[in-house]
Structures are given as structure tokens and as C-alpha cells.
Scaffold this motif. Structure first.
Motif, PDB file in Angstrom:
ATOM      1  N   LEU A   1      41.651  57.920  41.432  1.00 26.53           N
ATOM      2  CA  LEU A   1      41.293  56.545  41.112  1.00 26.53           C
ATOM      3  C   LEU A   1      42.524  55.653  41.174  1.00 26.53           C
ATOM      4  N   LEU A   2      42.286  54.377  41.435  1.00 25.25           N
ATOM      5  CA  LEU A   2      43.303  53.338  41.324  1.00 25.25           C
ATOM      6  C   LEU A   2      42.971  52.488  40.111  1.00 25.25           C
ATOM      7  N   ALA A   3      43.981  52.123  39.348  1.00 22.47           N
ATOM      8  CA  ALA A   3      43.779  51.283  38.170  1.00 22.47           C
ATOM      9  C   ALA A   3      44.462  49.945  38.388  1.00 22.47           C
ATOM     10  N   SER A   4      43.762  48.895  38.040  1.00 22.77           N
ATOM     11  CA  SER A   4      44.320  47.548  38.108  1.00 22.77           C
ATOM     12  C   SER A   4      44.436  46.984  36.700  1.00 22.77           C
TER      13      SER A   4
ATOM     14  N   THR B   1      38.497  39.369  42.580  1.00 23.05           N
ATOM     15  CA  THR B   1      39.387  39.661  43.700  1.00 23.05           C
ATOM     16  C   THR B   1      40.834  39.831  43.281  1.00 23.05           C
ATOM     17  N   THR B   2      41.236  39.212  42.168  1.00 28.94           N
ATOM     18  CA  THR B   2      42.618  39.379  41.699  1.00 28.94           C
ATOM     19  C   THR B   2      42.896  40.843  41.376  1.00 28.94           C
ATOM     20  N   ALA B   3      42.010  41.453  40.604  1.00 36.27           N
ATOM     21  CA  ALA B   3      42.172  42.863  40.259  1.00 36.27           C
ATOM     22  C   ALA B   3      42.101  43.748  41.499  1.00 36.27           C
ATOM     23  N   ALA B   4      41.215  43.418  42.428  1.00 36.48           N
ATOM     24  CA  ALA B   4      41.118  44.193  43.664  1.00 36.48           C
ATOM     25  C   ALA B   4      42.422  44.123  44.449  1.00 36.48           C
ATOM     26  N   GLY B   5      43.057  42.945  44.448  1.00 38.22           N
ATOM     27  CA  GLY B   5      44.337  42.805  45.139  1.00 38.22           C
ATOM     28  C   GLY B   5      45.406  43.697  44.545  1.00 38.22           C
ATOM     29  N   ALA B   6      45.448  43.789  43.209  1.00 40.84           N
ATOM     30  CA  ALA B   6      46.419  44.674  42.570  1.00 40.84           C
ATOM     31  C   ALA B   6      46.141  46.128  42.907  1.00 40.84           C
ATOM     32  N   ALA B   7      44.855  46.490  42.986  1.00 44.92           N
ATOM     33  CA  ALA B   7      44.498  47.860  43.354  1.00 44.92           C
ATOM     34  C   ALA B   7      44.922  48.167  44.789  1.00 44.92           C
TER      35      ALA B   7
END
Length: 533
Positions: free
Chosen positions: A26-29, A470-476
Motif C-alpha cells: 500500500l501507499l499512504a498519503s 487529488t491532493t492526497a493522490a498526488g502525494a501517493a
């Protein structure tokens, strides 16, 4: 207390999006914002599988009007709580995380003691205007608000970390003493989180870092070299701060391992990105000319301008967009920031009691076809790009006895759209290229009346994705690239197209120009109202 609207108009708390049948990579943001901290977990396809959000309170020290601050320790607590509960949702452990990405409110500034980890001040938030006198003094000393633009791409303004840091140095004795004795550290919120996650004062491998996107918002970084600029630091009177600056790294690379004994202990941190740049990455704005608006606490417009900074002569900011790896080429953006978006909506809800809940503003606005000559300029703490008028104040003009809260609600949403149009006009003037479409995200983007007004004013399609986080997705994505999950942006999974909403312009050009003319009159009415409290 004015709190920002939670993204996607959701109540804070647990939200299990799709629990995997077994633990897996998993990736965590970590998405740390003005109003809340959240942790979102993504699988290898960038599908969110678990999330938890905890609200934060501002004004912890009962500051004066125009001041906005936050307890740094509360930020750490909400990050840890969100991480623990998000992992619990999917039955995952820190060892299941291949990478953590951190995204944050950018210009917000904190100073702490390197020996104990104790904050020497509250976080001064990005929209705080206590530094107005400091900003004016520096502009006068340096020869104008644009005196440092050639280096950092930014005007001298209350908005940026360097001016906040100068205010702290001049006004908070503990901060001044810490810098003089070499015991203080400075950082934006990403630096504060990562320093603590990687061990803090007593860690064996503690990292004091920031990435290029956050560093580009301090006024202290040379935009072309992506290095701290000694001349700019000295010009701002911050020579004593140089040893306390974090190391500048790329947005996607191995940073360190969590070693704080908390919920993420042992997991690798592999990405850092400022929140608005993160939204661009989450929207996959990887090509020159692509642009987005994030409607959150404020509204933020960015346009990808490629691998060379574009200087603005129309009131915008030249900024780093991302650098996706230590050896990667830096990509830049033009940006315009609107200070008040959800802040204004929440003021009508909390301070005036006009709304029962934030999303009611859209419900009321939808009951009328337009604002019937009513215009609202939400300049509660001044106007940012492209006007840069710290003396502006919130202004409602055109009232008659025929107006009611439906028209006011419509004017509130229209005011956000007009400010965004001001920024887009400047982007077109700076680049010579019109926008073909506008992507949008953030909690307030769930307002259909707002997006229709935005399409009408921009005269282009406005596109809202099914998932506006989308902000969290960008960090992921940054974390995935930094961890080697993908070998480049071409390998990053595309966003899901199903569920996208498209708003097309509906009004004629003469009506658009009439509304724009009245808006400019309203903006003029909002100027020259600042007073000392």
C-alpha cells in the motif's frame, strides 16, 4: 472560529472506501491541511482503500483579528490518529506500506527547538496577515514588492514563509534566542512532520528536509538553481536563520524511515509535495498548458509551464511544480492564489448564521438563476493574486430589499469564480496561450452552481473528476515514484474517467462582459479599508 470546509464536503471521521481482502503493498498519503489532517491508503492501482480524517482548530492562542495560527503538537497528534485508524480499517500494518507521501499546507511556518522538539511558537498559517507591517517595511527597504522576484519568483507579501519568519524573529524572543544560539530549526509543515516522524530530537536518523515545491514558497530559494539563496536570505534580514534551514530534496525519493513509535513506525517516507502541486500531480497535469483549480480553504490555480520558470508581469507567482526524483528535471508552474474560498462560506455559516451547514450555500444558490446584481468580494484579509492588495476587505455590493439569502449565496459562489477568472486572465497574458479546459478539485468543487458559474466566466469546459481528493493522490504518486513502484510518470496509472462531470459555458459573451465589468467595480469598492486593531 472559522474553519475550512472539509474536502468533498464530508464529515470528518472514518471512511472505508474499499477494504482489501488481504494485506498487500500500500501507499499512504499524509494530507495535512489548514482545517484537518487525513491519511488515505491507496493500492497499487491508486485506488483509495481506506481513509481517516481528524479536524484541527485554529486560533489556539486567541489571536487578534487577521491572525491565524495552529498548535504544532496537535498536527502531530492528528496525523498519528489518522494513520492508526486508516490502517485499522484495512487490517494493515506499517510493514504493508511501500511508501509514505507527505503533502501539506505550504507557506505555514513553524520554529522549534532541535534539542527537545518543543515548538517555540504556534504555526503561523499561510493566510495570516499579522505580518502586514513587516511586509510593507521589507518592500520599502528592498525597493518594492517585486524586488526579489528575479530570484524566488514571488512578491514580498504576508503570504510567504520568509516574511512570517522575519516577523517571528522580530517579535518572539524565544525564536530570536533560538536562532542566535543555534538551537532552533525552521520549517514549513512538511519539515515539522517529517522531522518528528523520523525520530525528532532523540532519533538516530532524524531528517530535517523540505522538497523543492515547498521551498519555492519561502522566498528563500533560488528558483532556477533550487538551492537556498544567501542573497535573498540576507536581504530579508534572516542571516541568523541559515543554519536552521532544512535540506532541499526532490519531491520523489527515499527520505527516511518512520521511527517515532507511532502508528507508522518502520514505514519508509518516499515523497513530499506542497498541497497545490500535489493536486496538479493527482490531476495528472504533466503536460505544458494543463491547469487546475483547487477549491479548498482558499482557491488555487496552477498552470504547467514546463522546465523553465516563466516570470509573471501580471501579478502571478512563478513556482516549482515538482521534481520527481533527485536526477529529474524540475518542472515549473504559474500560480494564482485566492485567499478566501471555504473560509468565506464558513463565515456566513458560523459567524452570521445564514447557513445551517456549508453545502447549503449551493442548495440556496441553485434556487435562483443568478445573483440579480449582487456581488461579493471575499477579501477578509486582503486580496492575493493578481491584485496583491492587503488593504482590501470583504465587500457585499448591490443590495436591495428584493435580495435574500439565496441571492447572497449565489453571490458568494460567483465571487470565488470571478477571482479565479482574474487569475486565468493573468495566466493567459503571461504565457500568451489560452486555456482549453480547466480541471477542478477540492471540497468546494462539489458545488454545481459554483462550477457552472466558473465555466460561464472562463468560457471553457470545467472538468470535475469522480474523486476530488487529488491532493492526497498526488502525494501517493510521489511516494510511489520515490519507492520505485513506477519508473516514471508514464507508468503512473491514469485517473478513472468514469463519473467525471463536465460543465460547459451557457451565457453569451455580452452578458459575460457585463458581469465582469460589475465585478471590477466591486473589487474597487473593497480597497482601502484596512485598519489597525
Amino acid at each position: 472560529m472559522i474553519s475550512a470546509l472539509p474536502r468533498a464536503l464530508l464529515r470528518p471521521g472514518a471512511r472505508c472506501l474499499r477494504a482489501p481482502s488481504r494485506a498487500r503493498s500500500l501507499l499512504a498519503s499524509i494530507d495535512q491541511g489548514t482545517s484537518s489532517s487525513r491519511v488515505i491508503l491507496y493500492d497499487e492501482t491508486l485506488t483509495p482503500v481506506g481513509s481517516h480524517q481528524v479536524e484541527l482548530k485554529t486560533a489556539t492562542s486567541s489571536p487578534r483579528p487577521g491572525w491565524s495560527q495552529m498548535d504544532p503538537m496537535a498536527i502531530l497528534h492528528t496525523v498519528n490518529t489518522s494513520a492508526r485508524r486508516a490502517l485499522e480499517q484495512v487490517g494493515a500494518k506499517p510493514s504493508d506500506l511501500v511508501g509514505i507521501g507527505v503533502t501539506n499546507q505550504r507557506e505555514s511556518t513553524v520554529v522549534w527547538d532541535r534539542r527537545s522538539g518543543t515548538p517555540l511558537c504556534d504555526v503561523i498559517l499561510w493566510h495570516d496577515v499579522r505580518t502586514a507591517a513587516t511586509s510593507a517595511m521589507l518592500a520599502a527597504e528592498l525597493g518594492g514588492v517585486d524586488s526579489l522576484r528575479a530570484s524566488c519568483g514571488l512578491p514580498v507579501s504576508t503570504y510567504f514563509s520568509g516574511v512570517k519568519l522575519r516577523w517571528l524573529l522580530d517579535n518572539v524572543p524565544a525564536v530570536k534566542q533560538g536562532f542566535e544560539e543555534g538551537t532552533a530549526l525552521f520549517g514549513t509543515v512538511d519539515s515539522w512532520i517529517i522531522w518528528n516522524l523520523t525520530g525528532g530530537a532523540h532519533g538516530a536518523s532524524t531528517r530535517h528536509v523540505t522538497d523543492v515545491s515547498n521551498a519555492s514558497r519561502t522566498m528563500l530559494m533560488d528558483l532556477n538553481k533550487c538551492e537556498w539563496d544567501s542573497a535573498a536570505i540576507e536581504a530579508l534580514g534572516l542571516g541568523a536563520v541559515k543554519p536552521a534551514l532544512p535540506e532541499i530534496v526532490s519531491s520523489a525519493e527515499p527520505i527516511g524511515t518512520v521511527a517515532n513509535g507511532g502508528a507508522l513506525d518502520g514505514a519508509p517516507i518516499c515523497g513530499i509535495i506542497g498541497d497545490q502541486q500535489g493536486a496538479m500531480i493527482g490531476q495528472r497535469c504533466f503536460h505544458v498548458g494543463e491547469a487546475k483549480i483547487t477549491y479548498g480553504t482558499g482557491a488555487f490555480l496552477l498552470k504547467n509551464v514546463g522546465t523553465t520558470p516563466v516570470p509573471s508581469t501580471h501579478g502571478l507567482l512563478s513556482t516549482v511544480l515538482y521534481k520527481l526524483g533527485p536526477a529529474a528535471t524540475t518542472t515549473y508552474a504559474l500560480e494564482g492564489a485566492v485567499a478566501s474560498c471555504a473560509v468565506g462560506i464558513n463565515w456566513f455559516r458560523d459567524s452570521l448564521g445564514m447557513l445551517r451547514y456549508a453545502s447549503e450555500v449551493s442548495e440556496l444558490a441553485a434556487e435562483v438563476d443568478h445573483a440579480h446584481g449582487l456581488y461579493f468580494v471575499p477579501a477578509f484579509g486582503g486580496l492575493l493574486a493578481p491584485h496583491w492588495r492587503e488593504d482590501a476587505r470583504g465587500t457585499l455590493v448591490g443590495l436591495t430589499l428584493a435580495h435574500d439569502r439565496r441571492h447572497v449565496s449565489r453571490a458568494v459562489l460567483d465571487g470565488i469564480a470571478h477571482q479565479a477568472k482574474d487569475v486565468v486572465d493573468s495566466m493567459v497574458a503571461d504565457t500568451g496561450a489560452a486555456l482549453k479546459a480547466m480541471r477542478v478539485d477540492g471540497g468546494v468543487s462539489m458545488s454545481d452552481p459554483l462550477l457552472q458559474s466558473q465555466a460561464d466566466l472562463l468560457n471553457i469546459d470545467v472538468e470535475r473528476p469522480a474523486d476530488v481528493e487529488t491532493t492526497a493522490a498526488g502525494a501517493a504518486i510521489c511516494a510511489g515514484l520515490g519507492a520505485g513502484v513506477w519508473d516514471g510518470i508514464k507508468s503512473v496509472p491514469a485517473p478513472v474517467s468514469a463519473g467525471m462531470s463536465v460543465f460547459s459555458p451557457r451565457i453569451a459573451s455580452d452578458e459575460r462582459e457585463r458581469r465582469r465589468g460589475k465585478w471590477r467595480q466591486a473589487v474597487t469598492s473593497s480597497l482601502n479599508w484596512s485598519e489597525q486593531w
